[in-house]
Design a protein around this motif. Structure first.
Motif, PDB file in Angstrom:
ATOM      1  N   GLY A  77       0.769  -1.291   0.169  1.00 24.31           N
ATOM      2  CA  GLY A  77       0.210   0.052   0.073  1.00 24.31           C
ATOM      3  C   GLY A  77       0.792   1.193   0.167  1.00 24.31           C
ATOM      4  N   LEU A  78       1.967   1.309   0.786  1.00 29.51           N
ATOM      5  CA  LEU A  78       2.942   2.328   0.661  1.00 29.51           C
ATOM      6  C   LEU A  78       3.284   2.685  -0.480  1.00 29.51           C
ATOM      7  N   PHE A  79       4.013   1.614  -0.952  1.00 26.27           N
ATOM      8  CA  PHE A  79       4.590   1.535  -2.225  1.00 26.27           C
ATOM      9  C   PHE A  79       3.810   2.405  -3.418  1.00 26.27           C
ATOM     10  N   LEU A  80       2.530   1.540  -3.676  1.00 27.32           N
ATOM     11  CA  LEU A  80       1.399   2.215  -4.602  1.00 27.32           C
ATOM     12  C   LEU A  80       0.844   3.120  -4.259  1.00 27.32           C
ATOM     13  N   GLY A  81       0.713   3.462  -2.896  1.00 24.28           N
ATOM     14  CA  GLY A  81       0.079   4.928  -2.607  1.00 24.28           C
ATOM     15  C   GLY A  81       0.805   6.102  -2.817  1.00 24.28           C
ATOM     16  N   VAL A  82       2.158   5.926  -2.424  1.00 28.80           N
ATOM     17  CA  VAL A  82       3.231   7.161  -2.744  1.00 28.80           C
ATOM     18  C   VAL A  82       3.389   7.347  -4.089  1.00 28.80           C
ATOM     19  N   SER A  83       3.666   6.421  -5.059  1.00 31.39           N
ATOM     20  CA  SER A  83       3.717   6.485  -6.497  1.00 31.39           C
ATOM     21  C   SER A  83       2.455   6.988  -6.945  1.00 31.39           C
ATOM     22  N   GLY A 155       3.217  22.713 -17.904  1.00 34.61           N
ATOM     23  CA  GLY A 155       2.259  21.722 -17.735  1.00 34.61           C
ATOM     24  C   GLY A 155       2.662  20.387 -18.425  1.00 34.61           C
ATOM     25  N   GLU A 156       3.688  20.673 -19.592  1.00 37.25           N
ATOM     26  CA  GLU A 156       3.994  19.481 -20.186  1.00 37.25           C
ATOM     27  C   GLU A 156       5.297  18.869 -19.457  1.00 37.25           C
ATOM     28  N   LEU A 157       5.948  19.479 -18.591  1.00 36.42           N
ATOM     29  CA  LEU A 157       7.104  18.963 -17.760  1.00 36.42           C
ATOM     30  C   LEU A 157       6.376  18.195 -16.789  1.00 36.42           C
ATOM     31  N   LEU A 158       5.287  18.706 -16.015  1.00 36.79           N
ATOM     32  CA  LEU A 158       4.795  17.953 -15.043  1.00 36.79           C
ATOM     33  C   LEU A 158       3.973  16.777 -15.478  1.00 36.79           C
ATOM     34  N   THR A 159       3.526  16.781 -16.526  1.00 36.27           N
ATOM     35  CA  THR A 159       2.870  15.387 -17.009  1.00 36.27           C
ATOM     36  C   THR A 159       3.895  14.416 -17.336  1.00 36.27           C
ATOM     37  N   VAL A 160       5.135  15.069 -17.835  1.00 37.76           N
ATOM     38  CA  VAL A 160       6.208  13.739 -18.114  1.00 37.76           C
ATOM     39  C   VAL A 160       6.736  13.088 -16.882  1.00 37.76           C
ATOM     40  N   LEU A 161       6.784  14.223 -15.780  1.00 32.47           N
ATOM     41  CA  LEU A 161       7.085  13.652 -14.550  1.00 32.47           C
ATOM     42  C   LEU A 161       6.070  12.453 -14.077  1.00 32.47           C
ATOM     43  N   SER A 162       4.826  12.782 -14.252  1.00 32.79           N
ATOM     44  CA  SER A 162       3.557  11.834 -13.721  1.00 32.79           C
ATOM     45  C   SER A 162       3.797  10.679 -14.468  1.00 32.79           C
ATOM     46  N   ALA A 163       4.271  10.707 -15.801  1.00 32.36           N
ATOM     47  CA  ALA A 163       4.345   9.399 -16.647  1.00 32.36           C
ATOM     48  C   ALA A 163       5.488   8.319 -16.018  1.00 32.36           C
ATOM     49  N   ALA A 164       6.537   9.172 -15.503  1.00 30.47           N
ATOM     50  CA  ALA A 164       7.658   8.509 -14.858  1.00 30.47           C
ATOM     51  C   ALA A 164       7.065   7.816 -13.436  1.00 30.47           C
ATOM     52  N   VAL A 168       6.463   3.655 -12.345  1.00 32.10           N
ATOM     53  CA  VAL A 168       6.863   3.148 -11.011  1.00 32.10           C
ATOM     54  C   VAL A 168       5.688   2.375 -10.358  1.00 32.10           C
ATOM     55  N   ASN A 169       4.508   2.808 -10.599  1.00 35.78           N
ATOM     56  CA  ASN A 169       3.222   2.591  -9.870  1.00 35.78           C
ATOM     57  C   ASN A 169       3.180   0.989 -10.885  1.00 35.78           C
ATOM     58  N   ILE A 170       3.141   1.134 -11.865  1.00 34.20           N
ATOM     59  CA  ILE A 170       2.912   0.011 -12.876  1.00 34.20           C
ATOM     60  C   ILE A 170       3.809  -1.368 -12.410  1.00 34.20           C
ATOM     61  N   VAL A 171       4.803  -0.948 -12.565  1.00 32.73           N
ATOM     62  CA  VAL A 171       5.767  -2.169 -12.077  1.00 32.73           C
ATOM     63  C   VAL A 171       5.724  -2.661 -10.982  1.00 32.73           C
TER      64      VAL A 171
END
Length: 305
Positions: A77-83, A155-164, A168-171
């Motif tokens: 939960g912590l791993f997934l919640g934080v990511s 906006g584009e920079l924040l979106t790319v950071l969200s993609a990263a 992490v969340n998917i893995v």
């Protein structure tokens, strides 16, 4: 602490992929709906309300699982919640400063991040396809936001950071979903995310919401099908399919988001921006489908049609 991973069977993997595709369609609608909701409510507060309501709904639907939550369940939960908190924070705030369609395809670049994260974890080179897809992705992002688009801004920079962060969340979800109860995992992930969002909103944002029909319907969509409903289903389906299948299927949400944004938000894309979207999607296919290996016939063997 965790049980052995569930064995992946080919027929179950096919149906799991279909379920994940349905989730991608619904998630594609999140982009224009979130864009609309942000006109009524601040980003962190919106996510806090969304995740808190989703946690309460899940607790009502799964009371036994909620009561059975123990300290070991807190680890995934912590791993997934934080990511998830980081991913949605960057994503929602970034959406205020860029178009929904642009955000959708920039978010889809998380598929390119996944093999690099797996490479870092497993210490094994993921293949030449990863390098090619990264180059294609950079070229596509340049056309989408640079020469053809509105520029690569905040906006584009924040979106790319969200993609990263989504990568992490998917893995992490792929690892834990095969070793623990996906419902308990989703409960803990949702609860951790809700606490982080509400605490951040109280610290950093003035809490305000314009209560009307549009805001209620927008939040209802984001809470039930748009977030927790599909997230719970996807976490369960990921028990029966590889992480790479999940990431390529999820990436299709960008195409649906682009169409829905054009229909409901009247967003307009130039030809170069569309070419950039196609190139980004090509980088996704290069990363996950591995077309050369998939269709190559080994010497002495015949393909089964």
């Amino acid at each position: 602490m965790f049980g052995p991973p569930v064995k992946i069977e080919k027929n179950k993997s096919f149906y799991a992929d279909l379920v994940l595709l349905g989730c991608a369609v619904i998630w594609g609608g999140n982009y224009p709906i979130t864009k609309i909701a942000l006109t009524f409510i601040s980003p962190l507060f919106m996510n806090g309300f969304k995740f808190l309501a989703a946690f309460i709904l899940m607790a009502v639907l799964f009371p036994r699982r909620t009561i059975e939550l123990r300290l070991p369940d807190l680890i995934p939960g912590l791993f997934l919640g934080v990511s998830m908190f980081a991913a949605y924070s960057f994503h929602t705030i970034g959406l205020k400063y860029t178009m929904a369609g642009t955000a959708a395809f920039l978010t889809a670049t998380y598929v390119v991040f996944v093999p690099f994260i797996m490479w870092f974890i497993e210490k094994k080179f993921s293949g030449f396809d990863t390098i090619v897809s990264s180059a294609l992705c950079i070229a596509g992002v340049y056309l989408l936001t640079g020469t053809g688009g509105q520029g690569f801004g905040k906006g584009e920079l924040l979106t790319v950071l969200s993609a990263a962060c989504f990568a992490v969340n998917i893995v992490s979800a792929g690892y834990f979903a095969k070793r623990t109860d996906p419902i308990k995992m989703t409960l803990m992930e949702t609860g951790v995310s809700a606490v982080l969002f509400i605490a951040s909103a109280l610290i950093f944002e003035p809490i305000s919401i314009d209560v009307n029909r549009s805001s209620i319907l927008s939040l209802a969509y984001l809470i039930i099908p748009g977030t927790r409903g599909t997230h719970l289903v996807s976490n369960y389906a990921m028990r029966f399919t590889p992480e790479t299948h999940a990431s390529i299927t999820f990436s299709l949400e960008a195409a649906f988001a682009l169409i829905l944004a054009a229909v409901f938000l009247k967003e307009q894309f130039t030809l170069l921006m569309i070419v950039g979207c196609v190139i980004i999607f090509g980088s996704v296919l290069t990363t996950e489908l591995e077309p050369v290996n998939r269709f190559r016939v080994r010497p002495g063997r015949r393909r089964k049609d």
